[in-house]
Structures are given as structure tokens and as C-alpha cells.
Design a protein around this motif. Structure first.
Motif, short mmCIF file in Angstrom:
data_model
loop_
_atom_site.label_atom_id
_atom_site.label_comp_id
_atom_site.label_asym_id
_atom_site.label_seq_id
_atom_site.Cartn_x
_atom_site.Cartn_y
_atom_site.Cartn_z
N ALA A 245 57.30 35.97 12.80
CA ALA A 245 56.67 37.05 13.52
C ALA A 245 57.44 37.34 14.77
CB ALA A 245 55.10 36.88 13.73
N GLU A 249 58.56 40.85 13.99
CA GLU A 249 57.16 41.71 14.01
C GLU A 249 56.66 41.97 12.76
OE1 GLU A 249 56.65 44.43 17.41
OE2 GLU A 249 58.61 44.44 17.82
N ASP A 251 52.72 43.24 10.66
CA ASP A 251 51.35 43.59 10.78
C ASP A 251 50.34 42.59 9.94
OD1 ASP A 251 52.34 46.04 11.76
OD2 ASP A 251 52.80 46.60 9.54
N TYR A 282 52.80 40.73 21.23
CA TYR A 282 53.26 41.30 20.10
C TYR A 282 52.82 40.43 18.83
CZ TYR A 282 57.71 39.49 19.83
OH TYR A 282 59.00 38.55 19.78
N VAL A 283 52.58 39.16 18.88
CA VAL A 283 52.34 38.31 17.94
C VAL A 283 50.82 37.79 17.97
CG1 VAL A 283 53.10 35.96 16.96
CG2 VAL A 283 54.79 37.55 18.13
N LEU A 286 47.60 38.00 14.98
CA LEU A 286 48.35 38.44 13.63
C LEU A 286 47.24 38.02 12.72
CD1 LEU A 286 50.66 39.33 12.12
CD2 LEU A 286 51.54 36.93 12.17
#
Length: 313
Positions: A245, A249, A251, A282-283, A286
Motif C-alpha cells: 500500500a 496506494e 482503496d 495515506y496508508v 486501509l
């Protein structure tokens, strides 16, 4: 496609399954045999041929317009060969040409790794449907994975992109049959979970060596060794997921395969461990979901792969 049927093969270290799959992802016919994984390469191909023979004889075969093959890897989609870590008799084995001896030359054939097949299937009509960026994993006899990025299955030049099972998560870990050390698969596969627990005294109910299913059941009852085995596996998976991830990146992460059938025994410690390893903004957070397609995920995914390949639609 000019028809609603494609043929699909799902080849792993435990079983070889085949099916005819329609354009909704529904399995119309399904056949399965055990994988003779410790026998020679031609014996394994004979098992594949036995499944293909059943498909060719099934109602609807005349309408089939493609064959998708999802195989334990690594695979080489360019040459049509496979070298599965857990099938020693297949090293650079010409699987596509072997399959063509049964199905003929008229059909387009798509070969992908089993993890990529599951990613294609879960993105088509499973837990990653409608998601643009997903890692889909199979945790079973081995550990594989596939990537959907920007809404498309990304298999890489050879068909192996997303093969998370052979990311190193333990720098001084045991040597893996792939040649690396400390691989996710060597810690988190069902085979590894059972071995680790058995080495620490856990037994099956009949007194023999445990399987991953035995370990999962014992962990569900709170048995300390079994619980530790799944916690260890979950941490290895989390480390591999976090690394993936961070690079691309994501979702969502979708986890399927036999070990995922353990449910919260796996997913609870996996979620906890992922919170420790996935630290960047940004991780962080998740989501991890169980796969929805069950035992047919690889078949549906192999069908999806050939539908999306050149000449498949």
C-alpha cells in the motif's frame, strides 16, 4: 465476447478446478481433481487434462470462446510456462501448449498467476467491485496476490505483479523454496501455520499433525499455540500489505483462500497488526475485507482475465 461462456482453470498446490463461466460470473459447470503436486510435471499436466476433458464434454462447450488459466506462480505469460513454488515438477513447464493439446488452437488463452486471477474476479463481481485500487490476496497452501490499479487488473510483463507472498518480511528468516528469505508465504500460508503450530506441540484431534483448519479451530477456542500461530501469520500479512500500500496506494485489501475461512481468528489480529505497520497518512485505516467469491474465486477470476485479454472480447 460473441458468447456468454468462457472456460476457466484454477491450478493450485492442493486442487485443480475447471469451470464454464458465463458473462455474469456465474459458474455453469465445475469439475475438480486433487493436484499430484509431488509427482512429475507430466503427471500434473495429466490431472489438468482430465479436468479439461470434462469441460470439453460438458453442455455448452461449443459456445466457449476463450480459456483463462489462473495458476500458482510464478508464471510467465509471455512464454505460456509456469514454475509454481509448491509444485516442484513444474519448472518452466509449458502449461499453455499442454492445455492447447486438449482445447485446440481456436481459443484465445490467458495465463495469469492465481493471485491476479482472484483480483480479476473480486474486481469483476466480488468484494472489490467498483473499487479503482485494490490488492486481492489468496492465503491458502501458498500466499498469492494481484493488483487492480486505476480500475484495471495489472499483471505486469510476465503476469506476476502483486505476488505479495514472496515479499520479505523477516530479514533473517528461513530460506523460502523461491530462493528468498523470510517471505510472507513462509509464515502466513496454511502450510506454514500448521507446521509452526505442530512444531510447538499442537496436535490434530486424532493425534496426528495439525492442518491449518485444525489450528484455526483451536485458535477459535483460545488455545495458546494456535492463537500465537495466527497472530504470527497476521503480522506477516500486515507487513506485506503495508509495504504494498505504501508503494502503490490502495482503496481496499481483499483476502480470500482457505486460511481466510478462519474469519475473525485471522482478520482480528490482521487488523490490529496493520494498524501498527501502516503508519503513513495515506496508508492508515486501509480497510481489509474478506473475499466474496469463495471457492470459485480463482475460476471466476480466470474467466475475467481471458475476457479482458486481447482477443477475449
Amino acid at each position: 465476447m460473441t458468447t456468454d461462456l468462457v472456460a476457466a482453470l484454477d491450478i493450485g498446490g492442493t486442487k485443480i478446478a475447471g469451470a464454464l463461466v458465463d458473462d455474469t460470473g456465474a459458474v455453469r459447470e465445475r469439475f475438480q481433481v486433487p493436484t499430484p503436486a509431488r509427482e512429475g510435471g507430466d503427471s500434473v499436466l495429466a490431472a489438468v487434462t482430465a479436468v479439461l476433458d470434462r469441460l470439453v464434454a460438458a453442455d455448452g462447450w461449443s459456445a466457449v470462446r476463450g480459456l483463462g488459466i489462473g495458476s500458482a506462480g510464478p508464471v510467465d505469460a509471455r512464454s505460456g510456462t509456469v514454475s509454481p513454488v509448491n509444485i516442484p515438477g513444474w519448472r518452466g513447464y509449458p502449461l499453455v501448449s499442454g492445455a492447447r493439446r486438449t482445447v485446440g488452437d481456436r481459443l484465445p488463452v490467458a495465463l495469469v498467476g492465481d493471485g491476479a486471477a482472484i483480483a480479476a474476479g473480486e474486481h469483476w463481481c466480488g468484494a472489490a467491485r467498483g473499487v479503482d485500487n485494490a490488492l486481492c490476496m489468496v492465503v491458502s497452501t501458498g500466499v498469492g496476490g494481484g493488483l487492480v490499479l486505476d480500475g484495471r487488473l495489472r499483471t505486469g510483463p510476465s503476469g506476476n505483479a502483486g505476488h505479495i507472498g514472496h515479499i520479505c518480511v523477516e530479514l533473517d528468516g528461513d530460506t523460502c523454496p523461491c530462493g528468498g528469505r523470510g517471505c510472507v508465504e513462509g509464515i502466513a500460508s496454511g502450510t506454514a501455520i500448521a507446521r509452526w503450530a505442530g512444531e510447538r506441540g499442537l496436535l490434530a484431534p486424532d493425534g496426528g499433525p495439525p492442518t491449518a483448519a485444525h489450528v484455526a479451530a483451536a485458535a477459535g477456542d483460545g488455545e495458546p499455540v494456535a492463537t500465537a500461530a495466527f497472530r504470527r501469520a497476521a503480522r506477516a500479512l500486515a507487513a506485506g500489505i503495508a509495504a504494498t500500500a505504501t508503494l502503490v496506494e490502495l482503496d481496499v485489501v481483499v483476502v480470500g483462500g482457505g486460511v481466510a475461512h478462519a474469519g475473525d481468528v485471522l482478520f482480528a489480529p490482521l487488523t490490529t497488526a496493520l494498524g501498527e505497520y501502516a503508519a503513513l497518512p495515506y496508508v492508515r485505516g486501509l480497510p481489509v475485507r474478506p473475499a466474496l467469491l469463495g471457492a470459485d474465486a480463482g475460476l471466476v477470476g480466470a474467466a475475467a482475465a481471458v475476457r479482458r485479454s486481447p482477443g477475449g472480447d
